[in-house]
Scaffold this motif. Structure first.
Motif, PDB file in Angstrom:
ATOM      1  N   THR A  31     -31.906  60.138  59.318  1.00  0.00           N
ATOM      2  CA  THR A  31     -31.380  59.402  58.203  1.00  0.00           C
ATOM      3  C   THR A  31     -31.353  60.589  56.699  1.00  0.00           C
ATOM      4  O   THR A  31     -30.608  60.342  55.983  1.00  0.00           O
ATOM      5  CB  THR A  31     -32.159  58.305  57.949  1.00  0.00           C
ATOM      6  N   ILE A  32     -32.339  61.083  56.840  1.00  0.00           N
ATOM      7  CA  ILE A  32     -32.875  62.163  55.821  1.00  0.00           C
ATOM      8  C   ILE A  32     -31.789  63.045  55.632  1.00  0.00           C
ATOM      9  O   ILE A  32     -31.232  63.478  54.529  1.00  0.00           O
ATOM     10  CB  ILE A  32     -34.274  62.590  55.815  1.00  0.00           C
ATOM     11  N   LEU A  33     -31.445  63.621  56.864  1.00  0.00           N
ATOM     12  CA  LEU A  33     -30.360  64.711  56.794  1.00  0.00           C
ATOM     13  C   LEU A  33     -29.042  63.866  56.279  1.00  0.00           C
ATOM     14  O   LEU A  33     -28.345  64.906  55.411  1.00  0.00           O
ATOM     15  CB  LEU A  33     -30.227  65.124  58.338  1.00  0.00           C
ATOM     16  N   TYR A  34     -28.456  62.973  56.840  1.00  0.00           N
ATOM     17  CA  TYR A  34     -27.281  62.520  55.941  1.00  0.00           C
ATOM     18  C   TYR A  34     -27.424  61.990  54.615  1.00  0.00           C
ATOM     19  O   TYR A  34     -26.481  62.176  53.898  1.00  0.00           O
ATOM     20  CB  TYR A  34     -26.894  61.674  57.217  1.00  0.00           C
ATOM     21  N   GLU A  40     -26.212  58.835  50.958  1.00  0.00           N
ATOM     22  CA  GLU A  40     -25.929  57.448  51.551  1.00  0.00           C
ATOM     23  C   GLU A  40     -26.862  57.249  52.731  1.00  0.00           C
ATOM     24  O   GLU A  40     -27.090  58.251  53.324  1.00  0.00           O
ATOM     25  CB  GLU A  40     -24.516  57.045  51.720  1.00  0.00           C
ATOM     26  N   ALA A  41     -27.361  56.273  53.242  1.00  0.00           N
ATOM     27  CA  ALA A  41     -27.966  55.655  54.479  1.00  0.00           C
ATOM     28  C   ALA A  41     -26.813  55.735  55.508  1.00  0.00           C
ATOM     29  O   ALA A  41     -25.908  54.856  55.172  1.00  0.00           O
ATOM     30  CB  ALA A  41     -28.861  54.832  54.336  1.00  0.00           C
ATOM     31  N   VAL A  42     -26.910  56.388  56.536  1.00  0.00           N
ATOM     32  CA  VAL A  42     -26.001  56.162  57.588  1.00  0.00           C
ATOM     33  C   VAL A  42     -26.640  55.405  58.768  1.00  0.00           C
ATOM     34  O   VAL A  42     -27.734  55.553  58.937  1.00  0.00           O
ATOM     35  CB  VAL A  42     -25.304  57.490  57.949  1.00  0.00           C
ATOM     36  N   HIS A  43     -25.715  54.973  59.731  1.00  0.00           N
ATOM     37  CA  HIS A  43     -26.256  54.417  60.883  1.00  0.00           C
ATOM     38  C   HIS A  43     -26.667  55.519  61.804  1.00  0.00           C
ATOM     39  O   HIS A  43     -25.822  56.406  62.004  1.00  0.00           O
ATOM     40  CB  HIS A  43     -25.318  53.340  61.438  1.00  0.00           C
ATOM     41  N   THR A  44     -27.627  55.338  62.234  1.00  0.00           N
ATOM     42  CA  THR A  44     -28.284  56.626  63.335  1.00  0.00           C
ATOM     43  C   THR A  44     -28.332  56.443  64.688  1.00  0.00           C
ATOM     44  O   THR A  44     -28.796  54.933  64.971  1.00  0.00           O
ATOM     45  CB  THR A  44     -29.686  57.326  62.654  1.00  0.00           C
ATOM     46  N   PHE A  45     -28.410  57.393  65.457  1.00  0.00           N
ATOM     47  CA  PHE A  45     -28.592  56.972  67.033  1.00  0.00           C
ATOM     48  C   PHE A  45     -29.599  58.015  67.372  1.00  0.00           C
ATOM     49  O   PHE A  45     -29.877  59.231  66.643  1.00  0.00           O
ATOM     50  CB  PHE A  45     -27.299  57.397  67.718  1.00  0.00           C
ATOM     51  N   PRO A  46     -30.661  57.735  68.417  1.00  0.00           N
ATOM     52  CA  PRO A  46     -31.486  58.857  68.810  1.00  0.00           C
ATOM     53  C   PRO A  46     -30.775  60.234  68.893  1.00  0.00           C
ATOM     54  O   PRO A  46     -29.854  60.379  69.600  1.00  0.00           O
ATOM     55  CB  PRO A  46     -31.922  58.380  70.061  1.00  0.00           C
ATOM     56  N   THR A  47     -31.587  61.222  68.519  1.00  0.00           N
ATOM     57  CA  THR A  47     -30.965  62.623  68.458  1.00  0.00           C
ATOM     58  C   THR A  47     -31.182  63.121  69.815  1.00  0.00           C
ATOM     59  O   THR A  47     -32.493  63.294  69.896  1.00  0.00           O
ATOM     60  CB  THR A  47     -31.366  63.415  67.311  1.00  0.00           C
ATOM     61  N   ILE A  48     -30.088  63.511  70.576  1.00  0.00           N
ATOM     62  CA  ILE A  48     -30.557  64.357  71.866  1.00  0.00           C
ATOM     63  C   ILE A  48     -29.668  65.628  71.621  1.00  0.00           C
ATOM     64  O   ILE A  48     -28.494  65.887  71.469  1.00  0.00           O
ATOM     65  CB  ILE A  48     -29.516  63.505  73.103  1.00  0.00           C
ATOM     66  N   GLY A  49     -30.743  66.570  71.478  1.00  0.00           N
ATOM     67  CA  GLY A  49     -30.427  67.844  70.954  1.00  0.00           C
ATOM     68  C   GLY A  49     -30.531  68.021  69.515  1.00  0.00           C
ATOM     69  O   GLY A  49     -31.713  67.971  69.124  1.00  0.00           O
ATOM     70  N   VAL A 154     -46.152  67.998  49.660  1.00  0.00           N
ATOM     71  CA  VAL A 154     -45.904  66.756  50.283  1.00  0.00           C
ATOM     72  C   VAL A 154     -45.164  65.902  49.371  1.00  0.00           C
ATOM     73  O   VAL A 154     -45.525  65.746  48.237  1.00  0.00           O
ATOM     74  CB  VAL A 154     -47.259  66.219  50.787  1.00  0.00           C
ATOM     75  N   GLN A 155     -44.278  65.119  49.960  1.00  0.00           N
ATOM     76  CA  GLN A 155     -43.342  64.285  49.038  1.00  0.00           C
ATOM     77  C   GLN A 155     -43.270  62.919  49.850  1.00  0.00           C
ATOM     78  O   GLN A 155     -42.885  62.778  50.687  1.00  0.00           O
ATOM     79  CB  GLN A 155     -42.081  64.971  48.894  1.00  0.00           C
ATOM     80  N   ALA A 156     -43.350  61.753  48.845  1.00  0.00           N
ATOM     81  CA  ALA A 156     -43.120  60.474  49.336  1.00  0.00           C
ATOM     82  C   ALA A 156     -41.972  60.320  49.195  1.00  0.00           C
ATOM     83  O   ALA A 156     -41.142  60.795  48.075  1.00  0.00           O
ATOM     84  CB  ALA A 156     -44.006  59.387  48.307  1.00  0.00           C
ATOM     85  N   CYS A 157     -41.133  59.318  50.273  1.00  0.00           N
ATOM     86  CA  CYS A 157     -39.738  59.173  50.002  1.00  0.00           C
ATOM     87  C   CYS A 157     -39.418  57.861  50.931  1.00  0.00           C
ATOM     88  O   CYS A 157     -40.104  57.311  51.443  1.00  0.00           O
ATOM     89  CB  CYS A 157     -38.840  60.261  50.379  1.00  0.00           C
ATOM     90  N   CYS A 158     -38.063  57.657  50.703  1.00  0.00           N
ATOM     91  CA  CYS A 158     -37.473  56.559  51.363  1.00  0.00           C
ATOM     92  C   CYS A 158     -36.149  56.813  51.694  1.00  0.00           C
ATOM     93  O   CYS A 158     -35.197  57.231  50.788  1.00  0.00           O
ATOM     94  CB  CYS A 158     -37.209  55.088  50.352  1.00  0.00           C
ATOM     95  N   ALA A 159     -35.870  57.336  52.764  1.00  0.00           N
ATOM     96  CA  ALA A 159     -34.489  57.811  53.243  1.00  0.00           C
ATOM     97  C   ALA A 159     -33.472  56.885  53.098  1.00  0.00           C
ATOM     98  O   ALA A 159     -32.112  57.140  53.184  1.00  0.00           O
ATOM     99  CB  ALA A 159     -34.578  58.527  54.618  1.00  0.00           C
ATOM    100  N   LEU A 160     -33.801  55.445  53.200  1.00  0.00           N
ATOM    101  CA  LEU A 160     -32.781  54.371  52.980  1.00  0.00           C
ATOM    102  C   LEU A 160     -31.977  54.521  51.563  1.00  0.00           C
ATOM    103  O   LEU A 160     -30.703  54.366  51.607  1.00  0.00           O
ATOM    104  CB  LEU A 160     -32.951  53.080  53.200  1.00  0.00           C
TER     105      LEU A 160
END
Ligand code: G3D
Length: 179
Positions: A31-34, A40-49, A154-160
């Protein structure tokens, strides 16, 4: 010639800087990467690889790798570290039970020979959730004050919502510009 090169680099930007995002599964890495990429927040799936994206901050370019964080995949983190300039450790600030695992992983990777010159950014994610641990509680649990070998932040954040992420990118940029 040197001045011309410096001016061209200021306009066009310099080489890509490698960044690796690690953290336990479900911490919010993808979610952070995208959010970095699209704001924007994107719908994610577990990362394999892994997922990899090029992210530009003004004229600084980062090649950012998001690596799967499930137990079985953590052993492979090491294989991504060569030439890494910044490691981002994402922590789920609501996941009190697994914070000690994050601490162990953090201190393990700090000892890795390929990361001796890397800057370390710790993102205390999911700050929107009521009752989540504060940055100061997370800093204490991860014993961040004991880190003297690496430059860290260190940084507080909200990826959403993306809150806290522009400040993180600014810190990353300041790190690579300084080096
Ligand atoms: P990972 O890549 O570290 O495994 P993901 O984690 O990015 O896939 O996120 C795991 C879940 O946490 C996702 O929910 C995602 O929406 C949620 N999440 C990520 N960041 C935040 C945040 O800042 N706040 C809150 N409340 N949730 C967040 P789902 O439901 O899709 O599993």
């Amino acid at each position: 010639m040197g001045l011309l090169l410096a001016k061209m680099m200021a306009v066009f930007g310099d080489r890509e800087h490698k960044v690796v995002i690690i953290g336990l599964d479900n911490a919010g890495k993808t979610t952070i990467l995208y959010q970095f990429l699209t704001k924007e927040a994107v719908h994610t799936f577990p990362t394999i690889g892994s997922n990899v994206e090029n992210i530009a901050v003004r004229n600084t370019h980062f090649l950012v790798w998001d690596i799967g964080g499930q137990d079985s995949l953590r052993a492979s983190w090491n294989s991504y570290f060569s030439n890494t300039e910044i490691v981002i450790l994402v922590v789920d600030s609501t996941d009190r039970e697994r914070l000690t695992i994050s601490k162990e992983e953090l201190h393990r990777i700090l000892a890795h020979e390929d990361l001796q010159k890397a800057g370390v950014l710790i993102l205390a994610n999911k700050q929107d959730v009521k009752g989540s641990l504060t940055v100061s509680e997370i800093s204490q649990c991860l014993t961040l004050d004991s880190i003297t070998t690496h430059s860290w932040h260190v940084q507080a954040c909200c990826a959403l919502t993306g809150e806290g992420l522009p400040a993180s990118l600014d810190w990353m940029r300041s790190q690579v510009v300084a080096n």
